[in-house]
Structures are given as C-alpha cells and as structure tokens.
Design an enzyme around this catalytic site. Sequence first.
Site, short mmCIF file in Angstrom:
data_model
loop_
_atom_site.label_atom_id
_atom_site.label_comp_id
_atom_site.label_asym_id
_atom_site.label_seq_id
_atom_site.Cartn_x
_atom_site.Cartn_y
_atom_site.Cartn_z
N ARG A 20 3.20 16.75 -19.78
CA ARG A 20 2.22 16.15 -18.73
C ARG A 20 0.71 16.10 -19.03
NH1 ARG A 20 0.96 18.80 -14.64
NH2 ARG A 20 3.03 19.80 -14.03
N TYR A 32 -6.81 -9.74 -10.18
CA TYR A 32 -5.27 -9.29 -10.19
C TYR A 32 -4.95 -8.79 -8.87
CZ TYR A 32 -0.79 -7.05 -11.54
OH TYR A 32 0.56 -6.68 -11.43
N ASP A 34 -11.58 -5.06 -16.21
CA ASP A 34 -10.01 -5.29 -16.65
C ASP A 34 -9.81 -6.28 -17.92
OD1 ASP A 34 -7.30 -5.99 -16.75
OD2 ASP A 34 -7.07 -5.77 -14.81
N LYS A 83 0.97 -5.86 -21.28
CA LYS A 83 0.84 -7.17 -21.71
C LYS A 83 0.52 -7.54 -23.27
CE LYS A 83 1.11 -7.23 -17.04
NZ LYS A 83 0.08 -7.18 -16.46
C1 LIG Z 1 -0.47 -6.71 -14.87
C2 LIG Z 1 -1.73 -6.51 -14.81
C3 LIG Z 1 -2.29 -5.20 -14.37
C4 LIG Z 1 -1.37 -4.16 -13.80
O1 LIG Z 1 -0.66 -3.53 -14.83
P1 LIG Z 1 0.79 -2.79 -14.73
O2 LIG Z 1 0.98 -2.46 -16.17
O3 LIG Z 1 1.50 -3.79 -14.19
O4 LIG Z 1 0.62 -1.83 -13.65
C5 LIG Z 1 -3.56 -4.77 -13.92
N1 LIG Z 1 -4.52 -6.04 -14.41
C6 LIG Z 1 -3.90 -7.10 -14.83
C7 LIG Z 1 -5.12 -8.27 -15.23
C8 LIG Z 1 -2.65 -7.38 -15.00
O5 LIG Z 1 -2.14 -8.51 -15.62
#
Ligand SMILES: *Cc1c(COP(=O)(O)O)cnc(C)c1O
Length: 384
Positions: free
Chosen positions: A51, A104, A177, A202
């Site tokens: 952890r 998002y 982000d 992603k």
């Molecule tokens: C998918 C996504 C998130 C969240 O990420 P997870 O890995 O699904 O928790 C945050 N911001 C954007 C722009 C995303 O596409």
Amino acid sequence: MASPQGFETAAIHAGQAFDPTTGAIIPPIYQTSTFVQDGIGGLRGGYEYNRSGNPTRTALEQQLAAIEGAAHAISFSSGLAAEDALIRSALKPGDRVVLGNDAYGGTHRLIERVHGAWGVENVTVEMSDLSAVAKAVADSSAKVLWVETPSNPLMKISDIAELAEIGHAAGALVVVDNTFASPYLQQPLALGADVVVHSTTKYLGGHSDVLGGAIVLNDDELAKAVAFQQFAVGAVSSPMDAWLTTRGIKTLAVRMDRHSENAQAIAEHLVGHPAVEAVYYPGLSTHPGHELAARQMRSFGGMISVALRGGPKAARRFAESTELFSLAESLGGVESLIGYPTEMTHASVVGTPLEVPANLVRLSVGIESLSDLLADLDRALPRR
Ligand SMILES: *Cc1c(COP(=O)(O)O)cnc(C)c1O
C-alpha cells in the site's frame, strides 16, 4: 521543466532500467504484498508494504513524471480514485471548486455527491468564456480551478495558459484533466497548470485492458499530501495494472499519431453526410476551438462527437448499428468504440447543467484500417 530526452525516448526508457540480478530487459512485475526486512526497519530500497510502495508502481510513476515533464507522479487504481485523493489533499469543508459545465460526468458526480456531502462546494461555468471563469473564481473564492480540455463529449477547447493565469491571480490551484489529449498531445504543466490528472485507463494504457489513474505535479508538499492520502486510504495500482500501463505508454506516441490521423479523416468525411447535423472535432477548421487547439496541442486526438439529424432515435440506432465500432463505455484503446452519452457515460449528469444533447453519439476512433472504419460508419448511418 522540459525532459532532457525526446518524448518517445522518455516514454520507452524512464523508470525502465533492466533487472540488475538477471539482466531481464523488462523490469519484473513485483507481484508481492510485502517486503522482507534486514532487521527491524532495514528496508531494501525503501519498500515495506504494497500500500505504501511497490517497485513496479515506482517504474510507472517515473515514466509518467518523465513524459509530463514533472517532478512527481502518483499512480492510482482508477482516474476517479486519483481525483478523489487530490481533492481531499487540496480542499477542506467549505472550500469551493470551479469546474467546466461539460466536465466528465464522473468528475462532477464525485465532486457534487461525494465531496459535496463533506462540505466541498462546486460552481460550474462555461470554461471557454474566460471572463465568466475569472468572475466565478473570484466570486466563489475558489481553491481549485478544474479544467478539462478537450472536454467530454462536446470537445470544447479551453486555453490552459490563460486559465492558469486566471486561477493563480485568484490564488486557486489549477488542475487539468489531460485524459483526452494524453501527454503526447498536450503538456499542461508547461502551459502553467499546477496539477495534471489522468485516467490512465484510456490512451496511456491504450489497450482497454486496465483501469488506472494518476496525479502528476511539481509541488513537493502537495505531492506528499496526495501520496499520504493514497497510503492512508489504499487506492493504489496493483503491480499487474501498473506493469500493463507501463507497457502501453511505450507506444503512446505512435498510437496517438494514428488516432489523430484516423479521427481527422473520419470527422471530415462525416461533415458532408446527410444524416449528420454537426460534427464536434477540434481538427475541423470550423470548430470554434480549432486555432487554440492547434496552438496548444500537437494534433487533435481520437475523439469525435456527432449530432444526428434524426434526434435521439437516430442517434441510438446509429450507436447500435456499427460492427467494428463496438458499443461500449470508455475510450482511448486501439480498438474503436461508439457510445450514446445520454444513457451511458453521461447518464449521471442528466438534469444537471452538464446534460448533453440527446442526439449525440461519441466515437473513440481506434487505429484500425481507416477504410474499414469509414465503411462501418457509412453502413450504420441512416440513409436519406
Ligand atoms: C474515464 C475518465 C475519468 C475517470 O477515470 P476512471 O479511470 O474511469 O476512474 C476522468 N476523466 C476523464 C476525462 C475520463 O475520460
């Protein structure tokens, strides 16, 4: 703080020293929960318990920091877990966040419904309207300005450098982000932002086989606070997930080039289609953020949204009719995906200021053969 190496070199080599024991060129997956001590407190390399740290996670964190040109990266079990740790580190009850009115949906849900219950307030604003942002940040005495560009799903582009100045003038932490662009296409810290957030699920992972997130930043104190939240709560990436993400990142540059190329060609093709009312893609010269995106990004990425003329019914039918584009949430993998935001990724924001048009379909354009992708879309679009 630009990396002294080229982007591709850093992506392939940062944190990837070969295994000194065996010479294995790929650092092993340290699939272990704990680490043997040489006498009490005698840690080898500082590792004590999974952890608090694991060498596979360290390798990923070094790689992530290098490709964003940052001093620190902290890798999490999901993008939202990363966001959660950052918010708990930067804010306390009574503090306010200003975020875009098309952030998002999961970010909005986290801030509104999870942190909202603990007294963190939020204000949504049109992020491309800089004077509206400045007013919202000043009026609310915001502690955090949360920027997402390109935004999801309307592909709005916001000016990171300008927003960083606006945020800093008001004493706010500026968070970007960077999930949709990836560090290959956009470098928010170099443009003045304080913190980059990623869903590594992603483009960074890139193969739709791992869930993960990251916080990337230069500030030592805030990095320590985020790492403490992670250690105290436990949303760490598993060794296997960290390793898969590391492998994905090595090909990020070549994948992103192809995602952008395919998406540009598809967006241009869809513009003329009689079933299509509007195409949202920053690579189109008609897109309101086109010139800003051309300045701020290396290319325009793989995400396109399409509004259909036949309303919600036509949009749903289109999303259910493609074959190569699989109907699924998520984005950024080598395989193409199609989604209907109103009932999928953005179902949680229906009825809020973040609600998206019901005739909208979102494409995550993969790196398959362009001719096959075009043929699949043409087959699935309504004929008139
Ligand atoms: C998918 C996504 C998130 C969240 O990420 P997870 O890995 O699904 O928790 C945050 N911001 C954007 C722009 C995303 O596409």
